[in-house]
Motif scaffolding. Sequence first.
Motif, mmCIF file in Angstrom:
data_model
loop_
_atom_site.group_PDB
_atom_site.id
_atom_site.type_symbol
_atom_site.label_atom_id
_atom_site.label_comp_id
_atom_site.label_asym_id
_atom_site.label_seq_id
_atom_site.Cartn_x
_atom_site.Cartn_y
_atom_site.Cartn_z
ATOM 1 N N ARG A 1 17.744 50.360 79.959
ATOM 2 C CA ARG A 1 19.082 49.973 80.418
ATOM 3 C C ARG A 1 19.692 51.092 81.251
ATOM 4 N N PHE A 2 20.443 50.692 82.280
ATOM 5 C CA PHE A 2 21.164 51.673 83.084
ATOM 6 C C PHE A 2 22.638 51.577 82.739
ATOM 7 N N ALA A 3 23.251 52.679 82.445
ATOM 8 C CA ALA A 3 24.661 52.662 82.044
ATOM 9 C C ALA A 3 25.400 53.722 82.853
ATOM 10 N N THR A 4 26.704 53.802 82.666
ATOM 11 C CA THR A 4 27.406 54.968 83.187
ATOM 12 C C THR A 4 27.178 56.080 82.175
ATOM 13 N N PHE A 5 27.353 57.308 82.612
ATOM 14 C CA PHE A 5 27.183 58.454 81.708
ATOM 15 C C PHE A 5 28.433 58.626 80.837
ATOM 16 N N ARG A 6 28.914 57.547 80.262
ATOM 17 C CA ARG A 6 30.136 57.595 79.443
ATOM 18 C C ARG A 6 29.907 56.920 78.093
ATOM 19 N N VAL A 7 30.845 57.132 77.198
ATOM 20 C CA VAL A 7 30.744 56.515 75.874
ATOM 21 C C VAL A 7 30.671 54.996 76.020
ATOM 22 N N GLU A 8 31.514 54.456 76.855
ATOM 23 C CA GLU A 8 31.561 53.010 77.029
ATOM 24 C C GLU A 8 30.227 52.463 77.543
ATOM 25 N N GLY A 9 29.593 53.212 78.435
ATOM 26 C CA GLY A 9 28.290 52.807 78.945
ATOM 27 C C GLY A 9 27.270 52.700 77.817
ATOM 28 N N GLY A 10 27.272 53.683 76.938
ATOM 29 C CA GLY A 10 26.351 53.679 75.813
ATOM 30 C C GLY A 10 26.620 52.505 74.882
ATOM 31 N N ARG A 11 27.896 52.217 74.674
ATOM 32 C CA ARG A 11 28.264 51.105 73.775
ATOM 33 C C ARG A 11 27.736 49.785 74.327
ATOM 34 N N GLU A 12 28.034 49.535 75.584
ATOM 35 C CA GLU A 12 27.631 48.247 76.172
ATOM 36 C C GLU A 12 26.121 48.060 76.156
ATOM 37 N N ALA A 13 25.423 49.095 76.557
ATOM 38 C CA ALA A 13 23.972 48.983 76.617
ATOM 39 C C ALA A 13 23.385 48.772 75.219
ATOM 40 N N MET A 14 23.937 49.472 74.251
ATOM 41 C CA MET A 14 23.417 49.331 72.879
ATOM 42 C C MET A 14 23.632 47.907 72.378
ATOM 43 N N GLN A 15 24.802 47.374 72.708
ATOM 44 C CA GLN A 15 25.088 45.995 72.287
ATOM 45 C C GLN A 15 24.088 45.022 72.902
ATOM 46 N N GLU A 16 23.823 45.217 74.185
ATOM 47 C CA GLU A 16 22.835 44.369 74.849
ATOM 48 C C GLU A 16 21.475 44.451 74.172
ATOM 49 N N LEU A 17 21.070 45.663 73.873
ATOM 50 C CA LEU A 17 19.748 45.862 73.270
ATOM 51 C C LEU A 17 19.655 45.187 71.908
#
Lengths: 327, 327
Positions: free
Chosen positions: B213-229
């Motif tokens: 997954r590609f995210a922004t280098f931010r907390v929110e990016g990590g949250r969204e990608a983790m949810q997707e996974l």
Amino acid sequence: MTTIYDVAKHAGVSPATVSRVFNGTNVSAEKVAAVREAAELLKFTPNRTARSLRLQSSEVIALVIPDIENPYFTEMARGVEDAASEAGYSVVLCNSDSQTEKEATYLGIAVAEHMSGVIIAPASEKTDLTPVLSTGRPVVVVDRGTGYDVDGVVMANRVAGVAATQALIDAGYRRIAYIGGPEQIDTAVERAEGWRSVVSASEPAFDTDALERFATFRVEGGREAMQELLALPHPPDAVVAGNNLIGVGAIQVLTERGLTPPQIGVAVIGSLPFTTLSPTAVTVVRLPARHMGTTAAKMLLERIRGDKQPARTVVLRNEVQVASALR
Amino acid sequence: MTTIYDVAKHAGVSPATVSRVFNGTNVSAEKVAAVREAAELLKFTPNRTARSLRLQSSEVIALVIPDIENPYFTEMARGVEDAASEAGYSVVLCNSDSQTEKEATYLGIAVAEHMSGVIIAPASEKTDLTPVLSTGRPVVVVDRGTGYDVDGVVMANRVAGVAATQALIDAGYRRIAYIGGPEQIDTAVERAEGWRSVVSASEPAFDTDALERFATFRVEGGREAMQELLALPHPPDAVVAGNNLIGVGAIQVLTERGLTPPQIGVAVIGSLPFTTLSPTAVTVVRLPARHMGTTAAKMLLERIRGDKQPARTVVLRNEVQVASALR
DNA sequence: GTGAAAGCGCTAACAT
DNA sequence: ATGTTAGCGCTTTCAC
């Protein structure tokens, strides 16, 4: 480096006209066009050093903070930067590392560099602002108080202490300890007073001295104090952390010992931006650091523009985020 | 404001002599004493603006970073500040907020203010360094690469990706996902390559595309990608986070769902300074951010002093802190 | 509306 | 060893 003279020559005008074009005074439309074109062509950028030598002031403000690695201060810095850059000012961030001498050095630089003003979160009550105040430059003090008659922006510290402690009482905890910052720092003292008033009211015989600890405003400080408290013959069933980093340290120690909140009640004064805790386990009294930064910057900019009203102190209210998981 | 002329008059010498006293050239002992005394008395501080106008350079270096609220960068800033202030330089911290235009503005200010050099963690590969390079000022690029022929300090990103992933494999995890930063940023790409090489080697049929997954280098990016996974039909049993903030976001999501590590394996590239996790639950590949800062500052200072050797790139090794709690 | 010229505070030739 | 002086690039009176 291309100067105002180069541009003037290319545009067939005098240097004064070039200066006028860049400072928005009366110049005929044709000359404006000619100057802009020449400036574009020659990639001219006004030399700020020369400008500030002439003007005895530069569009830069200094922001002096005690700990650049504390998210509370960087969040504040972010706020200052937002407000300042909107007004065309840049911000120089100076890390005093809580050392009065380093702080003094930076204040000296601020005046020697003709900066327009300074926003400072003082390292201690020893901070000497006279070198900058005597030059007539405005100062806004943030986070902490000083003895000087200058503008300030502070948090409602006592209220924050009360709110944190009260949330714990409401959740059913009774032996609530407090880990505060250094005894000399007034924010630390005010927050502790809030705690003390609530626990004393809840139980007249409460032995506040036994459950109060003074730490540094760092993770390590929180860790050490928490360890001491847990080693007590009659340890607390909850703890209020006097700032964000102390909170992190305290929670780390609790987690390592399997005492995850809310097994022990935890309330933290200050936000925990990068924690991985469940948000329901810990009560957080959020301090609006970014807002503090923008407020301070706006006040400073007003002063820079010549505002002469008496010094004001703005007290910012905080927002309590109560842990929903009770034990 | 007291000037060199005031001091000269009081000390009965010429302005040039005063200047010499403050710059350490040949002056007789008596005159030195007289000047120092007068300077003390009049509270003279050399005017840095005038000095830097004359010298066409000031003892200030600019540090441009994409996110002032990311502890990785503030830790680096801390390192830069340490090395710089030791050498008598001050550091102006500029937050580009990952925006190329803001970054360009700050670079412009750096040259217009005659700063001696700049250390920059580029916002993107579009960063234009020519305005500063064309003035002959040195630049050191940190954290990321650029197309320019300048000094650089970077982390061993591919190695970090390998180490993080290998630790997870060693702990017995098999479906290891990767949440990286924006696809355009080379550090992100290199770390992902490290991950890909390890998972592909472990299982030739590994479907890397499904778990990257590609995210922004931010907390929110990590949250969204983790949810997707986690929403995947066949979700991963472990995840590598491409930077510290992504790691925080991913762990937050896992914690909220009761999937605390090491139930799901987690490895993070970058330190987690303010987490409250048990250190045994998550593998951390520490990136020596502070060291990167001091290294960059020292390289820049050498260049400022006239070092003309060909451009160097220093690659910093990282230290792996493996989670000891296996599932 | 525009130009000429002085000066912000400092340093570095150049003289002495 | 020390003083005199020009000038860094800009803004701003003061003339015109």
